[in-house]
Design a protein around this motif. Structure first.
Motif, PDB file in Angstrom:
ATOM      1  N   ALA A   6      11.446   2.496 -10.995  1.00  0.00           N
ATOM      2  CA  ALA A   6      10.578   1.414 -10.530  1.00  0.00           C
ATOM      3  C   ALA A   6      11.349   0.392  -9.699  1.00  0.00           C
ATOM      4  CB  ALA A   6       9.919   0.734 -11.723  1.00  0.00           C
ATOM      5  N   VAL A   7      12.614   0.197 -10.049  1.00  0.00           N
ATOM      6  CA  VAL A   7      13.445  -0.817  -9.399  1.00  0.00           C
ATOM      7  C   VAL A   7      14.219  -0.248  -8.205  1.00  0.00           C
ATOM      8  CG1 VAL A   7      15.449  -2.320  -9.796  1.00  0.00           C
ATOM      9  CG2 VAL A   7      13.660  -2.154 -11.512  1.00  0.00           C
ATOM     10  N   ASP A   8      14.574   1.002  -8.275  1.00  0.00           N
ATOM     11  CA  ASP A   8      15.517   1.625  -7.343  1.00  0.00           C
ATOM     12  C   ASP A   8      15.273   1.372  -5.852  1.00  0.00           C
ATOM     13  OD1 ASP A   8      17.704   3.318  -6.543  1.00  0.00           O
ATOM     14  OD2 ASP A   8      16.233   4.898  -6.171  1.00  0.00           O
ATOM     15  N   PRO A   9      14.111   1.667  -5.276  1.00  0.00           N
ATOM     16  CA  PRO A   9      14.006   1.597  -3.816  1.00  0.00           C
ATOM     17  C   PRO A   9      13.787   0.212  -3.237  1.00  0.00           C
ATOM     18  CG  PRO A   9      11.925   2.305  -4.719  1.00  0.00           C
ATOM     19  CD  PRO A   9      12.892   2.198  -5.884  1.00  0.00           C
ATOM     20  N   PHE A  58       0.830  -1.192   0.000  1.00  0.00           N
ATOM     21  CA  PHE A  58       0.000   0.000   0.000  1.00  0.00           C
ATOM     22  C   PHE A  58       0.876   1.259   0.000  1.00  0.00           C
ATOM     23  CE2 PHE A  58      -2.465   3.223   2.395  1.00  0.00           C
ATOM     24  CZ  PHE A  58      -3.547   3.347   1.540  1.00  0.00           C
ATOM     25  N   GLY A  59       1.919   1.248   0.840  1.00  0.00           N
ATOM     26  CA  GLY A  59       2.801   2.411   0.954  1.00  0.00           C
ATOM     27  C   GLY A  59       3.511   2.746  -0.344  1.00  0.00           C
ATOM     28  N   PHE A  60       4.065   1.731  -0.981  1.00  0.00           N
ATOM     29  CA  PHE A  60       4.720   1.973  -2.277  1.00  0.00           C
ATOM     30  C   PHE A  60       3.725   2.551  -3.279  1.00  0.00           C
ATOM     31  CE2 PHE A  60       8.327  -0.958  -1.291  1.00  0.00           C
ATOM     32  CZ  PHE A  60       9.347  -0.130  -1.727  1.00  0.00           C
ATOM     33  N   MET A  88       6.644   9.538  -4.653  1.00  0.00           N
ATOM     34  CA  MET A  88       7.912   9.244  -5.341  1.00  0.00           C
ATOM     35  C   MET A  88       7.783   7.997  -6.210  1.00  0.00           C
ATOM     36  SD  MET A  88       9.122  10.220  -1.796  1.00  0.00           S
ATOM     37  CE  MET A  88       8.847   8.585  -1.315  1.00  0.00           C
ATOM     38  N   TYR A  89       7.202   6.964  -5.657  1.00  0.00           N
ATOM     39  CA  TYR A  89       7.112   5.709  -6.409  1.00  0.00           C
ATOM     40  C   TYR A  89       6.051   5.793  -7.509  1.00  0.00           C
ATOM     41  CZ  TYR A  89       7.801   0.840  -7.455  1.00  0.00           C
ATOM     42  OH  TYR A  89       8.119  -0.324  -8.120  1.00  0.00           O
ATOM     43  N   ARG A  90       4.969   6.473  -7.247  1.00  0.00           N
ATOM     44  CA  ARG A  90       3.914   6.617  -8.259  1.00  0.00           C
ATOM     45  C   ARG A  90       4.456   7.285  -9.519  1.00  0.00           C
ATOM     46  NH1 ARG A  90      -1.158   5.486  -7.384  1.00  0.00           N
ATOM     47  NH2 ARG A  90      -1.913   6.977  -8.918  1.00  0.00           N
ATOM     48  N   ARG A  91       5.386   8.213  -9.355  1.00  0.00           N
ATOM     49  CA  ARG A  91       5.939   8.904 -10.526  1.00  0.00           C
ATOM     50  C   ARG A  91       6.734   7.976 -11.435  1.00  0.00           C
ATOM     51  NH1 ARG A  91       7.231  13.065  -6.514  1.00  0.00           N
ATOM     52  NH2 ARG A  91       5.469  14.476  -6.519  1.00  0.00           N
ATOM     53  N   SER A  92       7.175   6.854 -10.929  1.00  0.00           N
ATOM     54  CA  SER A  92       7.882   5.889 -11.777  1.00  0.00           C
ATOM     55  C   SER A  92       6.904   5.201 -12.733  1.00  0.00           C
ATOM     56  CB  SER A  92       8.591   4.829 -10.924  1.00  0.00           C
ATOM     57  OG  SER A  92       7.665   3.885 -10.414  1.00  0.00           O
ATOM     58  N   THR A  93       5.644   5.271 -12.434  1.00  0.00           N
ATOM     59  CA  THR A  93       4.506   4.631 -13.115  1.00  0.00           C
ATOM     60  C   THR A  93       4.363   3.149 -12.769  1.00  0.00           C
ATOM     61  OG1 THR A  93       5.581   4.060 -15.227  1.00  0.00           O
ATOM     62  CG2 THR A  93       4.588   6.280 -15.048  1.00  0.00           C
ATOM     63  N   ALA A  94       5.257   2.610 -11.968  1.00  0.00           N
ATOM     64  CA  ALA A  94       5.185   1.197 -11.572  1.00  0.00           C
ATOM     65  C   ALA A  94       4.176   1.007 -10.447  1.00  0.00           C
ATOM     66  CB  ALA A  94       6.554   0.710 -11.121  1.00  0.00           C
ATOM     67  N   ARG A  95       3.740  -0.236 -10.294  1.00  0.00           N
ATOM     68  CA  ARG A  95       2.865  -0.615  -9.197  1.00  0.00           C
ATOM     69  C   ARG A  95       3.377  -1.913  -8.598  1.00  0.00           C
ATOM     70  NH1 ARG A  95       2.227   3.690  -9.656  1.00  0.00           N
ATOM     71  NH2 ARG A  95       0.466   4.915 -10.294  1.00  0.00           N
ATOM     72  N   VAL A  96       3.406  -1.966  -7.278  1.00  0.00           N
ATOM     73  CA  VAL A  96       3.731  -3.216  -6.599  1.00  0.00           C
ATOM     74  C   VAL A  96       2.488  -4.078  -6.678  1.00  0.00           C
ATOM     75  CG1 VAL A  96       4.350  -4.277  -4.397  1.00  0.00           C
ATOM     76  CG2 VAL A  96       5.410  -2.108  -5.078  1.00  0.00           C
ATOM     77  N   ILE A  97       2.648  -5.280  -7.220  1.00  0.00           N
ATOM     78  CA  ILE A  97       1.488  -6.158  -7.380  1.00  0.00           C
ATOM     79  C   ILE A  97       1.485  -7.317  -6.379  1.00  0.00           C
ATOM     80  CG2 ILE A  97       1.007  -5.544  -9.772  1.00  0.00           C
ATOM     81  CD1 ILE A  97       2.546  -8.022 -10.679  1.00  0.00           C
TER      82      ILE A  97
END
Length: 171
Positions: free
Chosen positions: A71-74, A21-23, A28-37
């Motif tokens: 998307a991968v960085d953090p 949920f936090g990611f 910051m993470y939303r701007r990468s356009t990625a989503r943790v699934i």
């Protein structure tokens, strides 16, 4: 701020649920356009999706390399922080990204730490007091059979007391 929220939230929900949920709501993470699934209960496995969209498409129609990296960085650093708990200091130290082909479809990555890998990290830190771990992540298509990009992260891990002493000597 995020660590304080995590400590409060963990009283009510599982760490893995909070992290997912936090990611996914973190600006910051939303701007990468990625989503943790997916995040396993032990945090040792994290899966993400980087959808191809107008938000991350570059001049030639593939996913912008900065979005792939962001998307991968953090994730590997935060995974290790949660796996090793507060007994260790964990920092990102360096990263290397290798583009292998243009990403013109949704991309996926899986971040895994095995029990053996965690045991080896702990043993090396106990022996050396501090250690740099290199973690490779491959960004693939949905089936995982084509690698579009590889990111190698260098993660610094130290015994908390050793790190505090080292920091005090520098100051």
């Amino acid at each position: 701020m995020y660590q304080q929220l995590a400590k409060i939230a963990q009283k009510f929900i599982k760490e893995s649920t909070f992290l997912k949920f936090g990611f996914n709501i973190s600006p910051m993470y939303r701007r990468s356009t990625a989503r943790v699934i997916y995040i396993s209960d032990d945090i040792k496995t994290v899966k993400i999706k980087i959808p191809l969209s107008y938000k991350n498409r570059n001049y030639v129609g593939s996913i912008f390399g900065g979005s792939l990296f962001a998307a991968v960085d953090p994730i590997p650093m935060i995974q290790l922080m949660y796996i090793l708990k507060e007994e260790y200091i964990v920092w990102d130290k360096a990263a290397n990204i290798k583009f292998k082909r243009p990403a013109r479809e949704d991309m996926y990555a899986t971040f895994e730490f095995t029990n053996k890998e965690i045991e080896d990290i702990i043993a090396k830190v106990m022996e050396q007091k501090e250690f740099e771990h290199h973690k490779l992540t491959q960004i693939t298509n949905k089936t995982g059979d084509v690698v579009f990009c590889e990111v190698t992260k260098t993660i610094y891990i130290a015994q908390k007391e050793f790190y505090k002493e080292k920091k005090a000597k520098r100051e």
